[in-house]
Design a protein around this motif. Structure first.
Motif, short mmCIF file in Angstrom:
data_model
loop_
_atom_site.label_atom_id
_atom_site.label_comp_id
_atom_site.label_asym_id
_atom_site.label_seq_id
_atom_site.Cartn_x
_atom_site.Cartn_y
_atom_site.Cartn_z
N MET A 82 6.73 8.21 4.55
CA MET A 82 5.85 7.47 4.07
C MET A 82 4.68 8.07 3.41
N GLY A 86 5.62 7.59 -0.49
CA GLY A 86 5.05 6.14 -0.46
C GLY A 86 5.87 5.01 -0.20
N PRO A 88 7.01 2.38 2.75
CA PRO A 88 6.53 1.91 4.11
C PRO A 88 7.73 2.43 5.16
N PHE A 166 7.36 0.54 -5.98
CA PHE A 166 6.16 1.58 -5.57
C PHE A 166 4.89 0.91 -6.36
N LYS A 170 1.69 -1.14 0.18
CA LYS A 170 2.31 -0.40 1.25
C LYS A 170 2.66 -1.11 2.60
N TRP A 176 8.82 -5.59 -0.22
CA TRP A 176 9.57 -4.26 -0.24
C TRP A 176 10.98 -4.83 -0.02
N ASP A 208 3.48 1.58 9.80
CA ASP A 208 2.75 1.63 8.36
C ASP A 208 1.43 1.63 8.74
#
Length: 279
Positions: A82, A86, A88, A166, A170, A176, A208
């Motif tokens: 992560m 980038g 999660p 992206f 996050k 996501w 996260d």
């Protein structure tokens, strides 16, 4: 004189036999007791575990303890990825659980492939053949699981179709999960629901928060989740944590069998975020 020697020999023989038998009996009792205790503990521990079936590239039966152990084993790699790429950590772990059957699926065991990544034209490494959407498809093979985790990150960051992911926050694992399905990572229409279910059941968003330096609030303490329910006006209900077909049937005064028929369900399994037709 002979009689005295004979009597002394008999006495010594009896004493010797008595001394040699006693330790054997004691040892047997101790082993038997310890074995019984161990078996009792094993049965008690097993009874507390719940099993479930994970279906992705293979059908795998796992317990919640196995899933939890998988998370503990790979959480550090997920958090590291992560930070570097980038993605999660919650999404990485949820995909790992689902795609590898918590490390027990055929591809994970035979090829260290934890994300069901196929060979594709640009793959030059080792491979294995495995039945998936088609018979004997080509899947990537790795020397160790950590290589699979790294390749998963490179796969997402290197393919243009995943670029939109992206731009997402996050800490928005729902976006996501849905974005992965939309970008074509999986053909299963319930793929996002499955990922979200694992993230919320095993509190994977905690990792996260660790990376982002934010405060983690377990899903059961997030009151906002309880009101995020589709009303009956549109004829659908969104499954929440702790829901069962029976509890939903009671809430809306419908039969369980009717719910299963309306939603084409073959069993009673539900996923958090799944929309059920009520009317």
């Amino acid at each position: 004189m002979f009689k005295k020697n004979l009597l002394l020999f008999v006495v010594l023989l009896l004493v010797s036999c008595h001394a040699s038998k006693s330790p054997i009996a004691t040892t047997k009792k101790a082993v038997s007791k310890n074995t019984s205790y161990s078996q009792k503990n094993k049965r008690t521990h097993t009874s507390k575990s719940r099993s479930e079936v994970i279906e992705s590239t293979s059908r795998t039966v796992v317990t919640n303890d196995i899933v939890s152990s998988y998370v503990l084993q790979y959480k550090d790699i997920a958090m590291s990825n992560m930070k570097t790429y980038g993605i999660p950590a919650s999404i990485i772990l949820a995909q790992g659980i689902l795609e590898s059957g918590a490390g027990r699926g055929n591809l994970a065991v035979n090829a260290n492939n934890h994300f069901g990544i196929k060979c594709h034209a640009d793959w030059v490494g080792d491979s294995v053949r495995h039945d998936d959407d088609s018979s004997q498809e080509c899947f990537r093979k790795y020397n160790k699981a950590s290589e699979s985790y790294r390749d998963h990150a490179l796969f997402l960051t290197g393919k243009g179709r995943y670029a939109s992911l992206f731009t997402l926050d996050k800490d928005d694992y729902e976006a996501w999960a849905k974005g992965l399905r939309k970008a074509g990572y999986a053909t299963d229409p319930r793929y996002p629901d499955k990922l979200i279910s694992y993230i919320e059941r095993y509190n994977l968003a905690e990792y996260d928060a660790i990376v982002l330096g934010t405060k983690f609030v377990p899903i059961e303490n997030q009151n906002s989740r309880s009101v995020n329910v589709s009303s009956r006006n549109d004829g659908y209900y969104e499954v929440q944590k702790g829901d069962t077909l029976y509890s939903i049937s009671k809430k809306y005064n419908v039969l369980v069998e009717d719910l299963k028929q309306k939603n084409k369900l073959s069993d009673n399994t539900l996923s958090i975020g799944q929309r059920l037709k009520i009317n």
